[in-house]
Structures are given as C-alpha cells and as structure tokens.
Design a protein around this motif. Sequence first.
Motif, PDB file in Angstrom:
ATOM      1  N   TRP A 102       0.852  -1.188   0.000  1.00 20.51           N
ATOM      2  CA  TRP A 102       0.000   0.000   0.000  1.00 20.51           C
ATOM      3  C   TRP A 102       0.887   1.236   0.000  1.00 20.51           C
ATOM      4  CZ3 TRP A 102      -4.875  -0.263  -1.174  1.00 20.51           C
ATOM      5  CH2 TRP A 102      -5.646  -1.378  -0.822  1.00 20.51           C
ATOM      6  N   TRP A 104       0.788   5.546   0.126  1.00 21.71           N
ATOM      7  CA  TRP A 104      -0.020   6.729   0.417  1.00 21.71           C
ATOM      8  C   TRP A 104      -0.125   7.587  -0.828  1.00 21.71           C
ATOM      9  CZ3 TRP A 104       0.696  12.009   0.223  1.00 21.71           C
ATOM     10  CH2 TRP A 104      -0.170  12.795   1.010  1.00 21.71           C
ATOM     11  N   TYR A 110      -4.956   5.313  -0.002  1.00 16.69           N
ATOM     12  CA  TYR A 110      -3.813   4.465  -0.327  1.00 16.69           C
ATOM     13  C   TYR A 110      -4.111   3.712  -1.617  1.00 16.69           C
ATOM     14  CZ  TYR A 110      -2.333   5.428   4.401  1.00 16.69           C
ATOM     15  OH  TYR A 110      -1.938   6.071   5.538  1.00 16.69           O
TER      16      TYR A 110
END
Length: 210
Positions: A102, A104, A110
């Motif tokens: 994931w 940001w 995300y």
Amino acid sequence: MTITHHPGDETLAAFAAGTLDEPRSVVVAAHVALCPNCRAKVAAFEQVAGTLVERTLPAASRSGALDDALARLDEAAPPAPVIREARPDCPGVLAPYDVGPWRWIGPGVYWRKVEVPQSEGTRVFMLKAAPGSSLPHHGHSGIEWTCVLQGAFRHDFGRYGPGDFDEADDTVDHTPFVEQGDQCICLVAMQGDLELRGWLGKLLQPFVRL
Ligand SMILES: [Zn+2]
C-alpha cells in the motif's frame, strides 16, 4: 451482503466466454465471487456457449469424443469460489498475482498495484480510503470498472457497498466519497491515465502514474 449494482449481461456473457481481457476479468471475477446471482448467470452463459460450440462442430465430432471432453472439463472444473470477506485487502481472485505494498497517495487514501498483465492500456490496482474521505476528483480516458470489497462510497449514480460493481466509462467524471464506518477497499481496472484535477490532483499525479 446486499448487492445492488451488477455487471451488465453483456459483460457477464463476455466473461463466461473468456473474451474479456485479463484486467477486466479479474474485477468481474471479484464480483462474481461475492454475488450468487451473477454466478448463476455466468453458469447459464457458459452452458449456452457450450451448446453453441456443440452445434457448430461437425457431426462426427459431436459423438462420444465431445461428451468425453466435456466430462473431463467437468472433472477439472474448479470448486465454487470461496467467499473471502475476511480478507478484503487481498481477495482470493488475486491469488495468482503479485500485489504491491500500500502506498499513500493522499489524505486517507492508499493505492497498490496488482500485477495483472496490462491489456490495451488497462491495468489493475486497489484503492483504500478512510471513512469520510473523498477520492480526488478525476477523469480518465477509458473504462473504469470497480468492485467494492469493503466499506462503501457514493457518487452521482448511487451508493456502492461491499460486492457492488461499478461499470463506468470515460463519460463519467466523478468525485466518489467514502461513507462513515469501515475503510473502503476497492479493486479497480482502469484504462488510460488517471487525470487528477485541481491542486490536490496535481500533487498526487506523480504517485498514481503506474
Ligand atoms: Zn452480481
């Protein structure tokens, strides 16, 4: 789970016939794994496709050989998909693929890449957005198919909760926002580059280039 939005019959028929490209198939498969209605439709389309094949084959091959082949197919048929609601951040349909970490991309949002081979500029990724967040206002130049795995978002065309399938194309220019409650996790097949608008979009653009 109450599913309100389903893929169209044309999409399900193409999925059943194996003529959808891999990125879109993956997202349809995620919905079908969660939706008994669409599983039944896909089975029916597969049956029709099988009958058509049988009709177009020469009479000779319609004899025992085809029956044998079909029987073997049945034996080899994969078991009914297991519903993996317990792991919405990595549903069973993604098992054959590498899934990236994931990353940001914006406040509460995300993104992560799913290594499905691209087809005609269509690629697969997952989005995870915090309750109450809105996804950056965006447009794009092709299809955008989404299956919600957890949580819910709304946009101009309604509410999309777990299992719902959003079959949008480039006529749609929307700002989905995430409902209060669970984090919203989606599996997305998108064609073309995501064009993010506004200052936030400009800021995020480098991150979402896949
Ligand atoms: Zn369905």
